[in-house]
Design a protein around this motif. Structure first.
Motif, PDB file in Angstrom:
ATOM      1  N   UNK A  51      75.047  46.499  55.658  1.00 31.85           N
ATOM      2  CA  UNK A  51      73.595  46.406  55.840  1.00 31.85           C
ATOM      3  C   UNK A  51      73.035  47.417  56.839  1.00 31.85           C
ATOM      4  N   UNK A  52      73.886  47.992  57.684  1.00 32.79           N
ATOM      5  CA  UNK A  52      73.411  48.956  58.680  1.00 32.79           C
ATOM      6  C   UNK A  52      73.334  50.353  58.072  1.00 32.79           C
ATOM      7  N   UNK A  53      72.163  50.972  58.085  1.00 33.57           N
ATOM      8  CA  UNK A  53      72.054  52.325  57.535  1.00 33.57           C
ATOM      9  C   UNK A  53      72.755  53.372  58.393  1.00 33.57           C
ATOM     10  N   UNK A  54      73.126  53.040  59.627  1.00 33.10           N
ATOM     11  CA  UNK A  54      73.801  54.001  60.512  1.00 33.10           C
ATOM     12  C   UNK A  54      75.282  54.157  60.178  1.00 33.10           C
ATOM     13  N   UNK A 146      79.373  51.885  66.139  1.00 28.71           N
ATOM     14  CA  UNK A 146      78.711  51.326  64.967  1.00 28.71           C
ATOM     15  C   UNK A 146      79.260  49.937  64.689  1.00 28.71           C
ATOM     16  N   UNK A 147      78.336  49.032  64.370  1.00 32.83           N
ATOM     17  CA  UNK A 147      78.680  47.651  64.051  1.00 32.83           C
ATOM     18  C   UNK A 147      78.153  47.316  62.659  1.00 32.83           C
ATOM     19  N   UNK A 148      78.701  46.265  62.072  1.00 34.91           N
ATOM     20  CA  UNK A 148      78.340  45.877  60.709  1.00 34.91           C
ATOM     21  C   UNK A 148      76.836  45.668  60.563  1.00 34.91           C
ATOM     22  N   UNK A 149      76.254  44.880  61.461  1.00 39.48           N
ATOM     23  CA  UNK A 149      74.829  44.566  61.349  1.00 39.48           C
ATOM     24  C   UNK A 149      73.942  45.657  61.929  1.00 39.48           C
ATOM     25  N   UNK A 150      74.521  46.517  62.763  1.00 36.92           N
ATOM     26  CA  UNK A 150      73.745  47.521  63.482  1.00 36.92           C
ATOM     27  C   UNK A 150      73.248  47.019  64.828  1.00 36.92           C
ATOM     28  N   UNK A 151      73.429  45.751  65.094  1.00 34.80           N
ATOM     29  CA  UNK A 151      72.920  45.140  66.329  1.00 34.80           C
ATOM     30  C   UNK A 151      73.570  45.726  67.583  1.00 34.80           C
ATOM     31  N   UNK A 152      74.824  46.158  67.490  1.00 32.06           N
ATOM     32  CA  UNK A 152      75.541  46.671  68.660  1.00 32.06           C
ATOM     33  C   UNK A 152      75.656  48.195  68.664  1.00 32.06           C
TER      34      UNK A 152
END
Length: 160
Positions: A51-54, A146-152
């Motif tokens: 889900x994270x575009x990064x 980089x994290x799965x959700x992008x939160x971190x």
């Protein structure tokens, strides 16, 4: 699961895929079977979109080469028992690593020299303080987490 397991899989994949799907039954649609060049059946690669575009790549798990490989973003690891390829404990460790990425308990640190990737490692999340250093003698310019959700997620210049 019956559809994927009805495929002509090699012995390792027939053993590992049910273990993967027991933990992540919703991942079956992300599986692709590829025939081995030696004709000994197929291997399986799961490619789960992130889900994270990064993230450069989502989560992937492969049974190629009679080992479990798990990757996310720019990093991957191999989980292999060379003495006993069908060791469920070693395969379980790899599946646990996939779960850690998927559940935002583990992320990937990537070190760069300009735009060129020089090295990667995984780290527990959340990660306080500076990102883990690798290649202390290379002239690295920055790191990303980089994290799965992008939160971190974060970007950080090289320190020291």
């Amino acid at each position: 699961m019956a559809g994927l397991l009805a495929s002509n899989l090699d012995a390792y994949s027939r053993f590992a895929v049910p273990l993967i799907l027991a933990r992540f039954p919703d991942w079956e649609p992300f599986a692709v079977v590829q025939e081995r060049p030696d004709g000994a059946g197929g291997t399986v690669e799961f490619n789960v979109p992130c889900p994270s575009p990064a993230a450069e790549m989502g989560l992937w798990i492969s049974t190629d080469q009679e080992e479990l490989s798990v990757g996310f973003h720019t990093d991957h690891s191999h989980f292999t028992d060379y003495e006993s390829r069908l060791n469920p404990e070693v395969i379980g460790v790899g599946i646990d690593q996939a779960a850690a990425y998927f559940e935002d308990r583990s992320g990937v640190v990537s070190w760069y020299q300009g735009v060129q990737l020089k090295g990667t490692t995984s780290t527990a999340l959340p990660h306080p303080g500076p990102l883990p250093r690798i290649f202390s003698r290379l002239p690295l310019t920055h790191a990303t987490l980089r994290s799965w959700s992008g939160r971190f997620d974060r970007d950080e210049p090289r320190h020291g």
